[in-house]
Design a protein around this motif. Structure first.
Motif, PDB file in Angstrom:
ATOM      1  N   HIS A 183       0.788  -1.302  -0.017  1.00 34.41           N
ATOM      2  CA  HIS A 183       0.057  -0.160   0.055  1.00 34.41           C
ATOM      3  C   HIS A 183       0.892   1.450   0.087  1.00 34.41           C
ATOM      4  CE1 HIS A 183      -3.364   2.463   0.909  1.00 34.41           C
ATOM      5  NE2 HIS A 183      -2.677   3.073   1.674  1.00 34.41           N
ATOM      6  N   VAL A 184       1.885   1.255   0.818  1.00 37.27           N
ATOM      7  CA  VAL A 184       2.894   2.614   1.118  1.00 37.27           C
ATOM      8  C   VAL A 184       3.721   2.520  -0.476  1.00 37.27           C
ATOM      9  CG1 VAL A 184       4.839   3.484   2.096  1.00 37.27           C
ATOM     10  CG2 VAL A 184       2.635   2.800   3.400  1.00 37.27           C
ATOM     11  N   ILE A 185       4.126   1.460  -1.076  1.00 37.28           N
ATOM     12  CA  ILE A 185       4.720   1.747  -2.075  1.00 37.28           C
ATOM     13  C   ILE A 185       4.070   2.126  -3.128  1.00 37.28           C
ATOM     14  CG2 ILE A 185       5.879   0.018  -4.238  1.00 37.28           C
ATOM     15  CD1 ILE A 185       6.838  -1.817  -1.786  1.00 37.28           C
ATOM     16  N   LYS A 186       2.730   1.648  -3.275  1.00 38.31           N
ATOM     17  CA  LYS A 186       1.865   2.145  -4.388  1.00 38.31           C
ATOM     18  C   LYS A 186       1.655   3.412  -4.232  1.00 38.31           C
ATOM     19  CE  LYS A 186      -2.535   1.721  -6.716  1.00 38.31           C
ATOM     20  NZ  LYS A 186      -3.695   1.026  -6.585  1.00 38.31           N
ATOM     21  N   GLY A 187       1.228   3.909  -2.829  1.00 36.30           N
ATOM     22  CA  GLY A 187       1.261   5.295  -2.559  1.00 36.30           C
ATOM     23  C   GLY A 187       2.151   6.307  -2.657  1.00 36.30           C
ATOM     24  N   THR A 188       3.365   5.928  -2.800  1.00 36.45           N
ATOM     25  CA  THR A 188       4.387   6.684  -2.792  1.00 36.45           C
ATOM     26  C   THR A 188       4.618   7.003  -4.390  1.00 36.45           C
ATOM     27  OG1 THR A 188       5.362   5.634  -0.735  1.00 36.45           O
ATOM     28  CG2 THR A 188       6.941   6.684  -2.758  1.00 36.45           C
ATOM     29  N   VAL A 189       4.446   6.051  -5.369  1.00 39.36           N
ATOM     30  CA  VAL A 189       4.520   6.646  -6.847  1.00 39.36           C
ATOM     31  C   VAL A 189       3.822   7.937  -7.051  1.00 39.36           C
ATOM     32  CG1 VAL A 189       3.991   5.793  -9.085  1.00 39.36           C
ATOM     33  CG2 VAL A 189       4.673   4.204  -7.520  1.00 39.36           C
ATOM     34  N   PRO A 190       2.839   8.410  -6.638  1.00 38.20           N
ATOM     35  CA  PRO A 190       2.208   9.657  -7.240  1.00 38.20           C
ATOM     36  C   PRO A 190       3.101  10.960  -6.598  1.00 38.20           C
ATOM     37  CG  PRO A 190       0.608   8.205  -6.407  1.00 38.20           C
ATOM     38  CD  PRO A 190       1.812   7.799  -6.299  1.00 38.20           C
ATOM     39  N   LEU A 191       3.867  10.516  -5.561  1.00 40.98           N
ATOM     40  CA  LEU A 191       4.475  11.581  -4.808  1.00 40.98           C
ATOM     41  C   LEU A 191       5.699  12.126  -5.688  1.00 40.98           C
ATOM     42  CD1 LEU A 191       3.880  10.465  -1.272  1.00 40.98           C
ATOM     43  CD2 LEU A 191       2.486  11.886  -2.489  1.00 40.98           C
ATOM     44  N   PHE A 192       6.076  11.399  -6.503  1.00 42.14           N
ATOM     45  CA  PHE A 192       7.452  11.609  -7.357  1.00 42.14           C
ATOM     46  C   PHE A 192       7.007  12.972  -8.147  1.00 42.14           C
ATOM     47  CE2 PHE A 192       8.483   7.426  -6.254  1.00 42.14           C
ATOM     48  CZ  PHE A 192       9.461   7.604  -5.587  1.00 42.14           C
ATOM     49  N   GLU A 193       7.904  13.673  -8.255  1.00 32.63           N
ATOM     50  CA  GLU A 193       7.877  14.939  -9.369  1.00 32.63           C
ATOM     51  C   GLU A 193       9.293  14.930 -10.161  1.00 32.63           C
ATOM     52  OE1 GLU A 193       7.098  18.384  -7.155  1.00 32.63           O
ATOM     53  OE2 GLU A 193       5.242  17.612  -6.541  1.00 32.63           O
ATOM     54  N   PRO A 194       9.362  14.893 -11.382  1.00 34.48           N
ATOM     55  CA  PRO A 194       8.287  14.801 -12.390  1.00 34.48           C
ATOM     56  C   PRO A 194       7.601  13.437 -12.020  1.00 34.48           C
ATOM     57  CG  PRO A 194      10.208  14.348 -13.521  1.00 34.48           C
ATOM     58  CD  PRO A 194      10.722  14.690 -11.963  1.00 34.48           C
ATOM     59  N   PRO A 195       6.431  13.051 -12.786  1.00 31.95           N
ATOM     60  CA  PRO A 195       5.325  11.899 -12.756  1.00 31.95           C
ATOM     61  C   PRO A 195       6.371  10.828 -12.797  1.00 31.95           C
ATOM     62  CG  PRO A 195       4.304  13.596 -13.961  1.00 31.95           C
ATOM     63  CD  PRO A 195       5.600  14.040 -13.740  1.00 31.95           C
ATOM     64  N   PHE A 196       5.656   9.708 -12.524  1.00 30.40           N
ATOM     65  CA  PHE A 196       6.172   8.133 -12.311  1.00 30.40           C
ATOM     66  C   PHE A 196       6.939   8.140 -13.828  1.00 30.40           C
ATOM     67  CE2 PHE A 196       5.909   3.726 -13.604  1.00 30.40           C
ATOM     68  CZ  PHE A 196       6.620   3.120 -12.509  1.00 30.40           C
TER      69      PHE A 196
END
Length: 171
Positions: free
Chosen positions: A29-42
């Motif tokens: 859950h945390v791994i998946k939720g971390t993905v949108p926090l990267f800038e630029p996008p995944f």
């Protein structure tokens, strides 16, 4: 780094009361939720080979982990894919995020422990932190950064949710 240590770190002992399946679900859950926090996008943040490997092992868009255990074949395939990744320039935050995944899939072949889960959560936060801030970072700098705050909120909500539910299997 102190933000994570002071907010998430204290839950470590309580995580020991959870079973491996619950801890695996928490980590995913945390791994998946971390993905949108990267800038630029995944899609832009990770080199293509890395993004493909991550997406093949962890659905990063629109899927739920609630009923998807990690089987040995998935773990072996991810780890083999990781070992075969080409050496290409990557952003500094890619390393900690990949280490979170490696740790998860190495542990999944046996049993995910509370220690493994904390290490995975730490690596996810470190990846977000490194994608946002550099140099000497004070806790106030972390707290002032919206992505760091979202990463901590994601992790704390996920941890507290699993602790409230206990080690009962997902319904």
């Amino acid at each position: 780094m102190e933000f994570w240590q002071n907010t998430i770190g204290p839950y470590g002992n309580r995580l020991e009361d959870l079973d491996s399946a619950t801890l695996t679900g928490l980590a995913l859950h945390v791994i998946k939720g971390t993905v949108p926090l990267f800038e630029p996008p995944f899609e832009e943040f990770f080199p293509a080979e890395y993004a493909t490997l991550i997406a093949s092992a962890v659905p990063v868009r629109g899927h739920s982990f609630a009923h998807r255990p990690i089987d040995d074949a998935l773990a072996r395939n991810f780890l083999a894919g990781y070992d075969a990744l080409p050496e290409v320039p990557v952003r500094p935050a890619v390393g900690p995020f990949m280490m979170a995944l490696v740790r998860l899939f190495e542990a999944a072949e046996g049993s995910v422990s509370a220690y493994d889960t904390l290490a995975i959560l730490w690596s996810c936060y470190e990846a977000v932190l490194m994608s946002q801030l550099s140099g000497r970072i004070a806790e106030d700098d972390e707290k002032a950064n919206p992505c760091c705050r979202r990463a901590i909120a994601l992790q704390e909500e996920a941890v507290l949710g699993r602790l409230r539910a206990g080690s009962a299997p997902p319904s």
